[in-house]
Every structure is written in C-alpha cells, then in structure tokens.
Design a protein around this motif. Structure first.
Motif, mmCIF file in Angstrom:
data_model
loop_
_atom_site.group_PDB
_atom_site.id
_atom_site.type_symbol
_atom_site.label_atom_id
_atom_site.label_comp_id
_atom_site.label_asym_id
_atom_site.label_seq_id
_atom_site.Cartn_x
_atom_site.Cartn_y
_atom_site.Cartn_z
ATOM 1 N N ARG A 172 30.789 68.434 35.875
ATOM 2 C CA ARG A 172 30.616 68.219 37.313
ATOM 3 C C ARG A 172 29.494 69.031 37.920
ATOM 4 O O ARG A 172 28.971 68.661 38.973
ATOM 5 C CB ARG A 172 31.922 68.536 38.036
ATOM 6 N N THR A 173 29.100 70.143 37.305
ATOM 7 C CA THR A 173 28.068 70.986 37.892
ATOM 8 C C THR A 173 26.662 70.593 37.479
ATOM 9 O O THR A 173 25.698 71.180 37.959
ATOM 10 C CB THR A 173 28.301 72.457 37.511
ATOM 11 N N GLY A 198 30.993 69.192 42.367
ATOM 12 C CA GLY A 198 30.373 70.138 41.451
ATOM 13 C C GLY A 198 29.531 71.176 42.151
ATOM 14 O O GLY A 198 29.588 72.367 41.829
#
Length: 365
Positions: free
Chosen positions: A289-290, A57
């Motif tokens: 994911r980030t 991410g």
C-alpha cells in the motif's frame, strides 16, 4: 538529488515503460479475447487501487467504502449506454423499463441522454461527494477505525439503496449494453479499442498519483499520516490535506467504474457494496500500500489469480485469499512490493562491511 532517489526515479519510469509494452503490445498478441476482456476488467480495479494506495498507504485513511464512488461512475455510464441503446431502437425508455410497464423516462435519467453530460458527471460527481463527506468527517477529526467503519457503512447503505431502486434495475442492476459512444460492443475491434482505452486510463492515473506523491503535497500527506498534531502545530490544516487525497481516490474510482461497465457488460449492487470494497483493499494490502505500483500489481494479480484458481477450485479460493492476506499482514507489512527491499537488507546483513574484513585479515596476518 541523491543516488537512491535517482534509482527510484529511473526504476519507476522503466517499470512504467515495461507496463506499457506489456499492455499495448504483448497482451493483445498472446491473450484470447476472453482473457483480454478479463484483463481490462482487472485494470479497472487497478484504478481504484491506485486511489486507495494514495489515501490509505500515504494518508493513513483506511477507506472501506470505495465501492460507492466506483458504483457512481459505473451507474452513470450504464444509464447513458441504456439510453443510447433505446434511442437506436427508437424507444422512449430502456428495455427493462418497458418490461416493468414504465412508459415515461424518470427525471433522474434524462440528463444522461447526453454523452457530454455523462462524461462530466462521471468526472465530477464522485469527487464532489467525496469532498462533502471529507469536509464533514475530517474537520471533526474522525480517523482510524471510526473512519473505516463510517466508510464501510456508507458502502452498505449505497448497495441497499440501489437494490430498492427499480428504475436502476434493482438487485439485477443494469446490463445488456450494445454500444459504447456509437461503437458496437459486439465488434472485436471495438473491444480491443476499449481495452487500450482502459490501459491508457490506468497509466494516466498512475502518472497523476506519482505527481501528487513526489510533490510537496505528498510530503505533507505522509507527515499527516505519521504526526498529524505536529503538522497542525506547524500551521497546516490536516483536514484539507486528507480531503485532497480522499477526493483524488474517489475520482480515480469513478473513472474505473465508468470503464468497468462497457468492459464487463453489467453493473449491479453486488459490484459496489461492502464485499467489493474490502476486496479492493485486500489487493492493495497484498501488493504494497505504501508504494506506487504495488497497489496496481496487487489488485490485478489477486483478481487474475482468483479468476484462474476459481475455475479449478471454486470453493477453495476464498480460503487461499484469506491465508495470503494473513501471511502478508503478519510477515510482509509492506506487501509483495516489500520483498525486494527485504532481500537487499538481508543480503547486506550477510555481507560484512569492508572495515570488518580488513580487521580480520590483519588478525590472520
């Protein structure tokens, strides 16, 4: 510090406090022993997901081989537990070796008779392997799909290697553990203690990852993901920055694997190959994911949903998981964690700015 940064900071600490209350107070009170054991298993997956969120991410490294580091930590812990059980019985080798006619302990097993050596190995070996691999790969500027394929091939090779090692249980793996550092795993109180240990390890992993993300290193990692050549032009070494994230992800995965063994009671090549590595990644993508907490919530939520639905629809869960993955990738690139910001942006577009409202009022007047 801006107002937005302050809100994000406080939202993180509030979320962490809520998670701590749910894990240490609510879950033991409302879940049965079986469900609590399942939750502990999924928390181990969450530790792997935290590392993937950092490497993929924030760093842009599509890691499809985290099962290798998860398996290293798991097998080292399993070897120690089997030797501890053999010592309690007064045997020289674990029980499955006796069934195979092995009477002398293999040299590979000998160091893991010590609990101190075992813990140190779990903390060092996965990260050390990731360091060697990372330096070899990133200094040659291997990235993108090539890195993903390479990491996936590593997971496949690791699983095949384990299947061929009869001294590690072969395709059956290692199982039937009776104790965990002198604590009986058949005692419900010890099982609860193990759940608390797993929950605490996950929260510490999240805290360590947050420290990396909010530091200057975290800014450099995002910069390498977005503009690697520009970062190199500014005098930084992108390979070193990537290696740190890759080693951190391996470190977290090793701890998750080590705790997975006493929680679940078995480790086999099926738990460390390509399919589990992709499942780790899918949970992170679905959760977001980030973000920091998105990978954990995604990994735990997907695994919990899989457990519940597979009990009712054993053949249908795989299709549902695939549909959910396609839905998120196609319409929610930020994962489920991006639903909140998406709704806020939609609400702002629906509400006209004050200047427009005043102009319309003047025209009406």
């Amino acid at each position: 510090m801006s107002a937005a940064t302050g809100r994000r900071r406080w939202s993180f600490w509030i979320g962490l406090a809520v998670a701590a209350v749910l894990l240490f107070a609510v879950a033991p009170a409302v879940l049965s022993d079986f469900r609590l054991g399942l939750l502990a298993k999924f928390l181990c997956y969450g530790m792997v997901a935290v590392g993937i969120g950092l490497a993929w991410g924030r760093g842009g490294m599509l890691t499809l081989g985290q099962g290798v580091f998860f398996g290293l930590g798991a097998y080292m812990m399993a070897m120690h537990l089997k030797l501890a059980d053999a010592e309690l019985r007064g045997d020289a080798v674990p029980d499955f070796m006796q069934f195979a006619g092995v009477r002398v302990l293999p040299a590979l097993w000998a160091p893991f008779a010590s609990p101190v050596v075992t813990v140190l190995a779990i903390l060092v070996v996965p990260g050390l392997l990731a360091l060697v691999l990372g330096l070899g790969v990133f200094r040659r500027r291997v990235k993108g799909a090539y890195f993903a394929i390479l990491s996936q091939a590593l997971a496949a090779a690791f699983a095949i290697l384990l299947i061929g090692q009869q001294t590690l249980g072969g395709s059956n793996g290692l199982n039937r553990f009776r104790s965990f550092f002198a604590l009986s795993l058949n005692d419900p109180a010890n099982r609860l203690l193990l759940f608390f240990l797993t929950a605490a390890a996950l929260l510490l992993t999240v805290l360590a990852t947050r420290q990396l993300m909010v530091s200057r290193y975290g800014e450099l990692l995002v910069a390498v993901r977005d503009q690697e050549e520009r970062v190199r032009f500014l005098g930084y070494d992108p390979a070193t920055i990537k290696v740190v994230a890759y080693v951190s992800a391996a470190f977290f995965a090793g701890i998750g694997g080590a705790l997975f063994v006493p929680v679940v009671g078995i480790i086999s090549p099926n738990d460390v190959g390509v399919v589990p590595s992709i499942a780790f990644l899918a949970g992170v993508a679905i959760g977001g994911r980030t973000t920091l907490l998105g990978p954990v919530l995604g990994a735990v939520g997907v695994a919990w949903t899989q457990s519940l639905l597979s009990e009712q629809f054993p053949a249908g869960w795989t299709y549902l998981q695939g549909a959910l993955f396609i839905l998120v990738i196609g319409f929610l690139p930020a994962g489920l964690a991006g639903i909140g910001p998406l709704l806020r942006r939609w609400r702002r577009r629906r509400v006209p700015p004050p200047a427009v409202v005043e102009k319309e009022a003047e025209l009406v007047a």
